[in-house]
Design a protein around this motif. Structure first.
Motif, PDB file in Angstrom:
ATOM      1  N   ALA A 113       0.777  -1.372  -0.177  1.00  0.00           N
ATOM      2  CA  ALA A 113       0.069   0.209   0.017  1.00  0.00           C
ATOM      3  C   ALA A 113       1.069   1.281   0.033  1.00  0.00           C
ATOM      4  CB  ALA A 113      -1.152  -0.023   1.268  1.00  0.00           C
ATOM      5  N   GLU A 114       1.803   1.428   0.793  1.00  0.00           N
ATOM      6  CA  GLU A 114       2.774   2.439   0.824  1.00  0.00           C
ATOM      7  C   GLU A 114       3.452   2.636  -0.484  1.00  0.00           C
ATOM      8  OE1 GLU A 114       5.669   1.683   4.057  1.00  0.00           O
ATOM      9  OE2 GLU A 114       4.083   1.878   5.450  1.00  0.00           O
ATOM     10  N   LEU A 115       3.969   1.316  -1.298  1.00  0.00           N
ATOM     11  CA  LEU A 115       4.638   1.568  -2.741  1.00  0.00           C
ATOM     12  C   LEU A 115       3.470   2.065  -3.412  1.00  0.00           C
ATOM     13  CD1 LEU A 115       6.899   0.727  -4.499  1.00  0.00           C
ATOM     14  CD2 LEU A 115       5.845  -1.302  -4.647  1.00  0.00           C
ATOM     15  N   CYS A 116       2.290   1.708  -3.359  1.00  0.00           N
ATOM     16  CA  CYS A 116       1.238   2.129  -4.292  1.00  0.00           C
ATOM     17  C   CYS A 116       1.072   3.745  -4.039  1.00  0.00           C
ATOM     18  CB  CYS A 116      -0.170   1.429  -4.062  1.00  0.00           C
ATOM     19  SG  CYS A 116      -1.446   1.992  -5.191  1.00  0.00           S
ATOM     20  N   LYS A 117       1.070   4.237  -2.949  1.00  0.00           N
ATOM     21  CA  LYS A 117       0.768   5.627  -2.608  1.00  0.00           C
ATOM     22  C   LYS A 117       2.201   6.315  -3.287  1.00  0.00           C
ATOM     23  CE  LYS A 117      -1.555   5.465   1.791  1.00  0.00           C
ATOM     24  NZ  LYS A 117      -1.588   5.484   3.188  1.00  0.00           N
ATOM     25  N   GLU A 118       3.290   5.910  -3.229  1.00  0.00           N
ATOM     26  CA  GLU A 118       4.203   6.335  -3.820  1.00  0.00           C
ATOM     27  C   GLU A 118       4.571   6.547  -5.327  1.00  0.00           C
ATOM     28  OE1 GLU A 118       9.375   5.642  -3.947  1.00  0.00           O
ATOM     29  OE2 GLU A 118       8.145   4.984  -1.912  1.00  0.00           O
ATOM     30  N   ILE A 119       3.793   5.433  -5.808  1.00  0.00           N
ATOM     31  CA  ILE A 119       3.584   5.419  -7.280  1.00  0.00           C
ATOM     32  C   ILE A 119       2.692   6.491  -7.699  1.00  0.00           C
ATOM     33  CG2 ILE A 119       2.762   4.189  -9.286  1.00  0.00           C
ATOM     34  CD1 ILE A 119       3.865   1.693  -7.884  1.00  0.00           C
ATOM     35  N   LEU A 120       1.736   6.440  -6.879  1.00  0.00           N
ATOM     36  CA  LEU A 120       0.435   7.766  -7.190  1.00  0.00           C
ATOM     37  C   LEU A 120       1.214   8.945  -7.206  1.00  0.00           C
ATOM     38  CD1 LEU A 120      -2.484   6.303  -5.400  1.00  0.00           C
ATOM     39  CD2 LEU A 120      -1.996   6.432  -7.965  1.00  0.00           C
ATOM     40  N   VAL A 121       2.136   9.276  -6.083  1.00  0.00           N
ATOM     41  CA  VAL A 121       2.592  10.466  -5.857  1.00  0.00           C
ATOM     42  C   VAL A 121       3.661  11.011  -7.192  1.00  0.00           C
ATOM     43  CG1 VAL A 121       4.261  11.745  -4.739  1.00  0.00           C
ATOM     44  CG2 VAL A 121       2.485  10.684  -3.374  1.00  0.00           C
ATOM     45  N   LEU A 122       4.394   9.637  -7.409  1.00  0.00           N
ATOM     46  CA  LEU A 122       5.481  10.054  -8.732  1.00  0.00           C
ATOM     47  C   LEU A 122       4.722  10.208 -10.029  1.00  0.00           C
ATOM     48  CD1 LEU A 122       8.088   7.478  -7.594  1.00  0.00           C
ATOM     49  CD2 LEU A 122       8.362   9.852  -7.817  1.00  0.00           C
ATOM     50  N   SER A 123       3.451   9.533 -10.270  1.00  0.00           N
ATOM     51  CA  SER A 123       2.656   9.746 -11.358  1.00  0.00           C
ATOM     52  C   SER A 123       2.101  11.044 -11.461  1.00  0.00           C
ATOM     53  CB  SER A 123       1.470   8.760 -11.364  1.00  0.00           C
ATOM     54  OG  SER A 123       2.032   7.568 -11.346  1.00  0.00           O
ATOM     55  N   LYS A 124       1.725  11.712 -10.287  1.00  0.00           N
ATOM     56  CA  LYS A 124       1.393  12.984 -10.209  1.00  0.00           C
ATOM     57  C   LYS A 124       2.237  13.938 -10.608  1.00  0.00           C
ATOM     58  CE  LYS A 124      -3.269  13.766  -9.493  1.00  0.00           C
ATOM     59  NZ  LYS A 124      -4.205  14.312 -10.596  1.00  0.00           N
TER      60      LYS A 124
END
Length: 142
Positions: A118-129
Protein backbone atom coordinates in the motif's frame (compact mmCIF):
# COMPACT_ATOMS: atom_id res chain seq x y z
CA UNK A 1 19.04 45.51 -84.55
CA UNK A 2 15.40 44.75 -83.76
CA UNK A 3 14.34 42.07 -81.25
CA UNK A 4 12.41 39.22 -82.76
CA UNK A 5 9.13 38.33 -81.05
CA UNK A 6 8.98 34.55 -80.77
CA UNK A 7 5.43 34.62 -79.36
CA UNK A 8 4.03 32.49 -76.55
CA UNK A 9 3.16 33.30 -72.98
CA UNK A 10 5.20 35.41 -70.66
CA UNK A 11 7.04 33.17 -68.15
CA UNK A 12 5.47 32.92 -64.68
CA UNK A 13 7.28 34.57 -61.79
CA UNK A 14 6.60 31.82 -59.22
CA UNK A 15 6.43 28.69 -61.34
CA UNK A 16 4.83 25.58 -59.79
CA UNK A 17 7.46 22.86 -60.17
CA UNK A 18 6.63 20.43 -57.35
CA UNK A 19 4.34 17.59 -58.30
CA UNK A 20 2.48 15.11 -56.12
CA UNK A 21 0.60 12.04 -57.31
CA UNK A 22 -1.99 10.05 -55.41
CA UNK A 23 -4.49 7.39 -56.35
CA UNK A 24 -8.16 7.11 -55.41
CA UNK A 25 -10.60 4.22 -55.37
CA UNK A 26 -13.76 4.46 -57.46
CA UNK A 27 -15.76 5.49 -54.40
CA UNK A 28 -13.19 8.11 -53.34
CA UNK A 29 -12.99 9.44 -56.90
CA UNK A 30 -16.76 9.82 -57.08
CA UNK A 31 -16.74 11.78 -53.81
CA UNK A 32 -13.80 13.89 -55.03
CA UNK A 33 -15.56 14.75 -58.32
CA UNK A 34 -18.74 15.68 -56.45
CA UNK A 35 -16.81 18.02 -54.16
CA UNK A 36 -14.94 19.47 -57.15
CA UNK A 37 -18.19 20.19 -59.00
CA UNK A 38 -19.71 21.80 -55.90
CA UNK A 39 -16.67 24.08 -55.56
CA UNK A 40 -17.24 25.53 -59.08
CA UNK A 41 -13.49 25.93 -59.58
CA UNK A 42 -11.85 25.91 -62.99
CA UNK A 43 -9.31 23.16 -62.48
CA UNK A 44 -8.92 20.16 -60.21
CA UNK A 45 -5.39 21.29 -59.30
CA UNK A 46 -6.65 24.64 -57.98
CA UNK A 47 -9.40 22.81 -56.07
CA UNK A 48 -6.92 20.43 -54.42
CA UNK A 49 -4.59 23.27 -53.47
CA UNK A 50 -7.46 25.30 -51.99
CA UNK A 51 -8.66 22.31 -49.97
CA UNK A 52 -5.16 21.62 -48.68
CA UNK A 53 -4.26 25.14 -47.65
CA UNK A 54 -7.60 26.68 -46.66
CA UNK A 55 -8.64 23.93 -44.26
CA UNK A 56 -7.02 23.42 -40.89
CA UNK A 57 -5.06 20.19 -40.67
CA UNK A 58 -4.45 18.84 -37.20
CA UNK A 59 -1.39 16.81 -36.41
CA UNK A 60 -0.91 14.72 -33.32
CA UNK A 61 2.48 14.14 -31.78
CA UNK A 62 2.87 10.99 -29.78
CA UNK A 63 5.42 11.09 -27.01
CA UNK A 64 6.83 7.58 -26.87
CA UNK A 65 8.26 8.12 -23.36
CA UNK A 66 4.90 9.16 -21.94
CA UNK A 67 3.15 6.37 -23.81
CA UNK A 68 5.60 3.78 -22.50
CA UNK A 69 5.20 5.15 -18.97
CA UNK A 70 1.42 4.84 -19.27
CA UNK A 71 1.69 1.27 -20.58
CA UNK A 72 4.03 0.21 -17.77
CA UNK A 73 1.79 1.84 -15.19
CA UNK A 74 -1.24 0.00 -16.60
CA UNK A 75 0.66 -3.29 -16.48
CA UNK A 76 1.66 -2.58 -12.89
CA UNK A 77 -1.92 -1.96 -11.83
CA UNK A 78 -3.01 -5.16 -13.60
CA UNK A 79 -0.45 -7.02 -11.47
CA UNK A 80 -1.73 -5.16 -8.41
CA UNK A 81 -5.26 -6.43 -9.10
CA UNK A 82 -3.89 -9.97 -9.55
CA UNK A 83 -2.21 -9.70 -6.14
CA UNK A 84 -5.60 -8.81 -4.65
CA UNK A 85 -7.12 -11.96 -6.13
CA UNK A 86 -4.21 -14.04 -4.80
CA UNK A 87 -4.61 -12.39 -1.39
CA UNK A 88 -8.22 -13.57 -1.16
CA UNK A 89 -7.25 -17.08 -2.24
CA UNK A 90 -4.46 -17.25 0.38
CA UNK A 91 -6.78 -16.16 3.20
CA UNK A 92 -9.32 -18.80 2.15
CA UNK A 93 -6.63 -21.53 2.03
CA UNK A 94 -5.24 -20.50 5.44
CA UNK A 95 -8.68 -20.78 7.07
CA UNK A 96 -9.35 -24.10 5.37
CA UNK A 97 -6.03 -25.95 5.97
CA UNK A 98 -4.45 -24.49 9.12
CA UNK A 99 -5.40 -24.06 12.75
CA UNK A 100 -6.19 -20.72 14.34
CA UNK A 101 -2.65 -20.03 15.64
CA UNK A 102 -0.92 -20.65 12.31
CA UNK A 103 -3.62 -18.76 10.46
CA UNK A 104 -3.17 -15.70 12.73
CA UNK A 105 0.63 -15.91 12.35
CA UNK A 106 0.49 -16.09 8.54
CA UNK A 107 -2.19 -13.40 8.33
CA UNK A 108 0.09 -11.13 10.42
CA UNK A 109 2.93 -11.64 7.92
CA UNK A 110 0.52 -11.10 5.03
CA UNK A 111 -0.71 -7.91 6.69
CA UNK A 112 2.86 -6.52 6.92
CA UNK A 113 3.42 -7.24 3.22
CA UNK A 114 0.08 -5.61 2.38
CA UNK A 115 1.04 -2.45 4.28
CA UNK A 116 4.35 -2.29 2.36
CA UNK A 117 2.46 -2.76 -0.91
CA UNK A 118 0.00 0.00 0.00
CA UNK A 119 2.89 2.39 0.78
CA UNK A 120 4.49 1.52 -2.54
CA UNK A 121 1.20 2.23 -4.30
CA UNK A 122 0.96 5.65 -2.59
CA UNK A 123 4.52 6.45 -3.69
CA UNK A 124 3.70 5.45 -7.27
CA UNK A 125 0.63 7.70 -7.24
CA UNK A 126 2.72 10.64 -5.98
CA UNK A 127 5.37 10.04 -8.65
CA UNK A 128 2.69 9.74 -11.34
CA UNK A 129 1.11 13.04 -10.30
CA UNK A 130 4.51 14.72 -10.30
CA UNK A 131 5.29 13.26 -13.75
CA UNK A 132 1.95 14.50 -15.05
CA UNK A 133 2.37 18.00 -13.60
CA UNK A 134 6.04 18.52 -14.47
CA UNK A 135 6.21 16.79 -17.82
CA UNK A 136 2.89 16.20 -19.52
CA UNK A 137 1.02 19.38 -18.60
CA UNK A 138 3.99 21.69 -19.24
CA UNK A 139 4.61 20.20 -22.67
CA UNK A 140 0.92 20.26 -23.54
CA UNK A 141 0.73 16.49 -23.97
CA UNK A 142 -2.62 16.21 -22.20
Amino acid sequence: MATINKGGRNPKIDKAVHRYVFRLTDKENSKFLTLFEQSRMDTKAKFIVSVLFERQIRSVQIDKGAMEYSIKLSQFFAQFRAIGVNYNQIVKILHTHFGDKKTVLYLGKLEKQTIELAELCKEILVLSKRFENEYLLKKGKI
